[in-house]
Design an enzyme around this catalytic site. Structure first.
Site, PDB file in Angstrom:
ATOM      1  N   HIS A   1      -6.182  -7.184  -0.578  1.00 31.86           N
ATOM      2  CA  HIS A   1      -6.385  -5.760  -0.849  1.00 31.86           C
ATOM      3  C   HIS A   1      -5.589  -5.329  -2.079  1.00 31.86           C
ATOM      4  O   HIS A   1      -4.487  -5.820  -2.313  1.00 31.86           O
ATOM      5  CB  HIS A   1      -5.956  -4.918   0.355  1.00 31.86           C
ATOM      6  CG  HIS A   1      -6.662  -5.299   1.622  1.00 31.86           C
ATOM      7  ND1 HIS A   1      -6.117  -6.193   2.524  1.00 31.86           N
ATOM      8  CD2 HIS A   1      -7.870  -4.941   2.104  1.00 31.86           C
ATOM      9  CE1 HIS A   1      -6.981  -6.346   3.541  1.00 31.86           C
ATOM     10  NE2 HIS A   1      -8.036  -5.602   3.309  1.00 31.86           N
TER      11      HIS A   1
ATOM     12  N   HIS B   1       0.827  -1.222   0.000  1.00 34.90           N
ATOM     13  CA  HIS B   1       0.000   0.000   0.000  1.00 34.90           C
ATOM     14  C   HIS B   1       0.858   1.267   0.000  1.00 34.90           C
ATOM     15  O   HIS B   1       0.327   2.362  -0.161  1.00 34.90           O
ATOM     16  CB  HIS B   1      -0.933   0.031   1.215  1.00 34.90           C
ATOM     17  CG  HIS B   1      -1.963  -1.060   1.210  1.00 34.90           C
ATOM     18  ND1 HIS B   1      -2.829  -1.253   0.156  1.00 34.90           N
ATOM     19  CD2 HIS B   1      -2.257  -2.023   2.122  1.00 34.90           C
ATOM     20  CE1 HIS B   1      -3.613  -2.296   0.415  1.00 34.90           C
ATOM     21  NE2 HIS B   1      -3.282  -2.783   1.596  1.00 34.90           N
TER      22      HIS B   1
ATOM     23  N   ASP C   1      -4.523 -12.854   3.156  1.00 35.19           N
ATOM     24  CA  ASP C   1      -5.764 -12.395   3.795  1.00 35.19           C
ATOM     25  C   ASP C   1      -6.985 -12.696   2.922  1.00 35.19           C
ATOM     26  O   ASP C   1      -8.089 -12.243   3.230  1.00 35.19           O
ATOM     27  CB  ASP C   1      -5.697 -10.904   4.179  1.00 35.19           C
ATOM     28  CG  ASP C   1      -4.974 -10.051   3.167  1.00 35.19           C
ATOM     29  OD1 ASP C   1      -4.616 -10.556   2.087  1.00 35.19           O
ATOM     30  OD2 ASP C   1      -4.775  -8.847   3.450  1.00 35.19           O
TER      31      ASP C   1
ATOM     32  N   ASP D   1      -2.541 -10.452  -2.571  1.00 32.63           N
ATOM     33  CA  ASP D   1      -3.108 -10.011  -1.301  1.00 32.63           C
ATOM     34  C   ASP D   1      -4.589  -9.675  -1.515  1.00 32.63           C
ATOM     35  O   ASP D   1      -4.989  -9.269  -2.601  1.00 32.63           O
ATOM     36  CB  ASP D   1      -2.343  -8.769  -0.813  1.00 32.63           C
ATOM     37  CG  ASP D   1      -2.738  -8.331   0.582  1.00 32.63           C
ATOM     38  OD1 ASP D   1      -2.011  -8.673   1.534  1.00 32.63           O
ATOM     39  OD2 ASP D   1      -3.779  -7.640   0.726  1.00 32.63           O
TER      40      ASP D   1
HETATM   41 ZN   LIG Z   1      -4.235  -7.142   2.564  1.00 32.46          ZN
END
Ligand SMILES: [Zn+2]
Length: 343
Positions: free
Chosen positions: A198, A160, A285, A196
């Site tokens: 996200h 991120h 995740d 991931d």
């Molecule tokens: Zn994540």
């Protein structure tokens, strides 16, 4: 497969994060890395060793000098005000506000260099994130020197974090630093596959206008999921990078059959690109019991994921990202690596 790991990650342990309107214990905590390391050892994945020191120059290949300087000094400036609790941002330069002036005080700087409040800075954060980047660089070196694969057991994660801001537990973008370093060591094209849960907004933004890095990400639909403001299917890249960015946003509840289709399509795009090396942003995740995510992958799906990634048939660097179902994070992350090795 060689694993690179350092205990230094323990120096970063945020006390609390803002979640669902409440300050809660951080989901991103040291035990995550412990579970992965334990599993690496339990299955006998291969040698585990510590990182080498690469200094700041690889960081500055993808991050701005002002941002790196901010990260290095943030805790000093925060604690100089007599504050001993975690440093957290409070105000952000959104639409219509100025971004051409970097505030002089630490509260202003924290907002300027952050996208959200999920990035506590503690006394040991700088040392931990620097070492996490060294972990990625050391594993990268192994791949650059001819290894078929290597595993960078990074913590904190990185995907991120963009060129000049932190967010979502991420400070330095370990995968992007490693991808750039592969290019700097002679690779002509590198693909980054981000699995991931996200969207890897930081990685995408760093390479968005470049053709020498293809970015492929499979993740929760940003219409209803963090990071909300990037990661849609119509983001293809810009300028010379157009056509080298591929996002696969999937709905809440997505299980393996839907995930597999997206992964297979992303892998086909990477194969057509024919990269000299692949960097996998390895977040787990996507697991059904992850406390902050909404996909439904099972333990065994991660073995299949690894097998599919191996079909790219390119030297592959795995870089640890997210995964918060602590009991299962080791099994799931290492299953990807075992699947990759055909076990
Ligand atoms: Zn994540």
């Amino acid at each position: 497969m060689l694993t690179i790991y350092s205990d230094t990650h323990r120096l970063h342990y945020g006390q609390a994060e803002l979640m669902d309107g409440k300050m809660q214990p951080c989901f991103e905590k040291p035990s995550r890395a412990d579970m992965v390391l334990d599993r690496v050892k339990a299955v006998g994945l291969g040698e585990v060793r510590g990182p080498d020191e690469f200094g700041q120059s690889p960081l500055l290949r993808v991050h701005s000098a002002a941002y790196v300087e901010f990260l290095e000094n943030a805790w000093k400036e925060w604690s100089a005000l007599g504050r001993s609790h975690d440093a957290l941002p409070l105000v952000w330069p959104v639409r219509g506000l100025r971004t051409d002036r970097i505030p002089a005080d630490i509260d202003g700087k924290l907002g300027y260099f952050a996208m959200d409040a999920g990035v506590p800075i503690t006394a040991g954060t700088w040392e931990a994130i620097r070492q996490s980047a060294n972990v990625a660089m050391t594993a990268m070196q192994e791949v650059a020197n001819g290894a078929k694969s290597a595993f960078a057991l990074c913590r904190p994660p990185g995907h991120h974090a963009a060129a000049d801001y932190m967010g979502g537990y991420c400070y330095l973008n370990n995968a992007a630093i490693a991808a750039q370093a592969l290019l700097d060591r002679g690779a002509k094209k590198v693909a980054i596959l981000d699995v991931d849960y996200h969207h890897g907004n930081g990685t995408q933004s760093i390479f968005y206008d470049r053709a020498d890095v293809m970015f492929v990400s499979i993740h929760g639909d940003p219409m209803v999921e963090y990071p909300h403001f990037l990661g849609f299917a119509d983001e293809y890249g810009a300028g010379p990078g157009f056509g080298f960015n591929h996002n696969y946003p999937l709905p809440h509840g997505a299980a393996w059959p839907m995930y597999e289709q997206a992964l297979a399509d992303g892998i086909r795009k990477i194969q057509a690109y024919a990269p000299d090396a692949v960097v996998v942003s390895l977040g787990v995740d996507t697991f059904k019991d992850d406390p902050i995510s909404q996909f439904k992958l099972e333990n065994s799906d991660y073995l299949t994921m690894g097998k599919m990634i191996a079909e790219i048939a390119s030297p592959t660097l795995f870089v640890m990202e997210g995964g918060y179902a602590v009991e299962d994070i080791g099994v799931n992350a290492v299953n990807v690596l075992l699947g990759f090795e055909g076990k």
